[in-house]
Design a protein around this motif. Structure first.
Motif, short mmCIF file in Angstrom:
data_model
loop_
_atom_site.label_atom_id
_atom_site.label_comp_id
_atom_site.label_asym_id
_atom_site.label_seq_id
_atom_site.Cartn_x
_atom_site.Cartn_y
_atom_site.Cartn_z
N ILE A 176 0.90 -1.16 0.00
CA ILE A 176 0.00 0.00 0.00
C ILE A 176 0.94 1.22 0.00
O ILE A 176 1.54 1.55 1.01
CB ILE A 176 -0.90 0.02 1.25
CG1 ILE A 176 -1.69 -1.29 1.37
CG2 ILE A 176 -1.85 1.21 1.21
CD1 ILE A 176 -2.43 -1.44 2.70
N CYS A 177 1.06 1.84 -1.17
CA CYS A 177 2.13 2.85 -1.35
C CYS A 177 1.72 4.25 -0.91
O CYS A 177 2.58 5.09 -0.68
CB CYS A 177 2.54 2.90 -2.81
SG CYS A 177 3.40 1.41 -3.34
N ASN A 178 0.42 4.50 -0.87
CA ASN A 178 -0.04 5.88 -0.62
C ASN A 178 -1.30 5.82 0.27
O ASN A 178 -2.38 6.22 -0.14
CB ASN A 178 -0.36 6.51 -2.00
CG ASN A 178 -0.58 7.99 -2.00
OD1 ASN A 178 -1.14 8.53 -2.95
ND2 ASN A 178 -0.14 8.68 -0.96
N CYS A 182 -6.07 6.11 -0.11
CA CYS A 182 -6.76 4.90 -0.57
C CYS A 182 -7.72 4.46 0.54
O CYS A 182 -7.53 4.81 1.71
CB CYS A 182 -5.76 3.79 -0.91
SG CYS A 182 -5.08 2.93 0.52
N PRO A 183 -8.76 3.69 0.18
CA PRO A 183 -9.79 3.35 1.18
C PRO A 183 -9.25 2.60 2.40
O PRO A 183 -9.63 2.94 3.53
CB PRO A 183 -10.77 2.48 0.38
CG PRO A 183 -10.57 2.89 -1.06
CD PRO A 183 -9.13 3.27 -1.20
N TRP A 184 -8.37 1.61 2.23
CA TRP A 184 -7.83 0.91 3.40
C TRP A 184 -7.12 1.88 4.33
O TRP A 184 -7.29 1.85 5.54
CB TRP A 184 -6.82 -0.17 2.97
CG TRP A 184 -7.39 -1.49 2.56
CD1 TRP A 184 -8.64 -1.98 2.84
CD2 TRP A 184 -6.70 -2.50 1.80
NE1 TRP A 184 -8.77 -3.24 2.30
CE2 TRP A 184 -7.60 -3.59 1.66
CE3 TRP A 184 -5.44 -2.61 1.23
CZ2 TRP A 184 -7.27 -4.75 0.97
CZ3 TRP A 184 -5.09 -3.78 0.55
CH2 TRP A 184 -6.00 -4.84 0.42
N GLY A 185 -6.27 2.72 3.74
CA GLY A 185 -5.46 3.65 4.53
C GLY A 185 -6.31 4.72 5.19
O GLY A 185 -6.11 5.02 6.38
N GLU A 186 -7.24 5.28 4.45
CA GLU A 186 -8.07 6.35 5.02
C GLU A 186 -8.85 5.82 6.23
O GLU A 186 -8.96 6.49 7.26
CB GLU A 186 -9.03 6.89 3.96
CG GLU A 186 -8.32 7.75 2.93
CD GLU A 186 -9.17 8.04 1.70
OE1 GLU A 186 -10.35 7.64 1.67
OE2 GLU A 186 -8.63 8.66 0.77
#
Ligand SMILES: N[C@@H](CCC(=O)N[C@@H](CS)C(=O)NCC(=O)O)C(=O)O
Length: 286
Positions: A176-178, A182-186
């Motif tokens: 997960i680069c950004n 992205c939905p997972w990260g947010e």
């Protein structure tokens, strides 16, 4: 801090073991797996360098140990493998019914928000507590490399970019680069770090690459049939950021491969050899 052996299995002359210990940082009992080669020609005082492997969403220390097939080459090269769990765990540890938050989804951050902040400190656990424990209890050196998959690829990149003096090299499969975009990260960063997004940047490889003063050798492998590629992983964001600041990264696209451990097993040899070049430089075990 004592560690307790849970299981021990011979593999390629080395030992694949699982241990349990009380983590002071995570404030709960944790399991980790470790593979230590037993090279016949090793001198007694020589210690094995270590590749840390961070796994992805829903994983434990078992997924990589059982599915990647890394032991054969790690044994031949003389590299130890340390595979932590992906979050704090236990009945007293906060959780969420979704697979992408809570137990199994620690995202390698130090949480600042309730109900997470008591236990969810995977960043400090991986950077500090686990290496201290491993280096005190096994025949391993302080030469470390770090790699991981998906959420664990994100963890490996972030941890190496923020602590380049602690690692010889970093690599990732389908990271997960950004995560700030992205939905997972947010979802995860919002829950663990709160709504103020400025603190999120400390956990985003595409931001951190632009702040890095030291350039570590960095390899990324990405399958083009990965079901999460467009929505969640965004390697192009990292590539653009790296190009903009002159951070050399090796990003390899592999036709036909998906997000699974079949992909990891197909290219783990390349990653082990990549790290071996730096881990064993001037310090060969054999
Ligand atoms: N679709 C999966 C998403 C989770 C997933 O794909 N996890 C990856 C890492 S992001 C994994 O390594 N799973 C365990 C495995 O394949 O052994 C689910 O709902 O459980």
């Amino acid at each position: 801090m004592p560690i307790e052996l849970v299981s021990s299995t011979k593999s390629f002359d080395g030992l694949q073991q699982q241990y349990r210990h009380q983590s002071a940082v995570l404030d709960c009992p944790m399991h980790f797996s470790i593979f230590v080669p037993q090279k016949a020609d090793r001198e007694e005082k020589q210690r094995y360098p270590v590749l840390y492997w961070l796994s992805g969403l829903t994983c434990t220390d078992a997924n990589f140990s059982q599915k990647a097939g890394a032991q054969r080459l790690a044994a031949a090269l003389g590299i130890a493998l340390v595979i932590p769990d992906t979050s704090p765990r236990g009945d007293d540890v906060a959780d969420d019914p979704a697979y992408d938050l809570g137990q199994g989804a620690g995202f390698y951050v130090n949480a600042t928000q309730q109900p997470w902040k008591q236990h969810y400190r995977m960043y400090d656990y991986i950077v500090k507590e686990l290496p201290q424990l491993v280096e005190a209890n096994f025949s391993v050196s302080q030469r470390r490399a770090i790699s991981g998959h998906s959420m664990g690829g994100h963890g490996a990149l972030v941890i190496a970019l923020r602590n380049p003096e602690r690692y010889t090299s970093v690599s990732a499969f389908s990271p997960i680069c950004n995560p700030i975009a992205c939905p997972w990260g947010e979802k995860a960063l919002g829950a663990y770090l709160g709504a103020d997004t400025t603190g999120w940047e400390e956990y985003d490889a595409s931001v951190l690459v632009g702040r890095a003063e030291t350039h570590l050798p960095l390899l990324i492998s990405q399958g083009d049939k990965d079901e999460f590629l467009e929505d969640q992983l965004r390697p192009e964001a990292l590539q653009l950021a790296a190009e903009a600041c002159g951070y050399p990264i090796r990003l390899e696209h592999h036709a036909g491969y998906d997000h699974s451990y079949y992909f990891i097993a197909s290219f783990i040899e390349e990653h082990l050899r990549f790290h071996a070049d730096f881990l064993l430089k001037n310090n060969p075990v054999a």
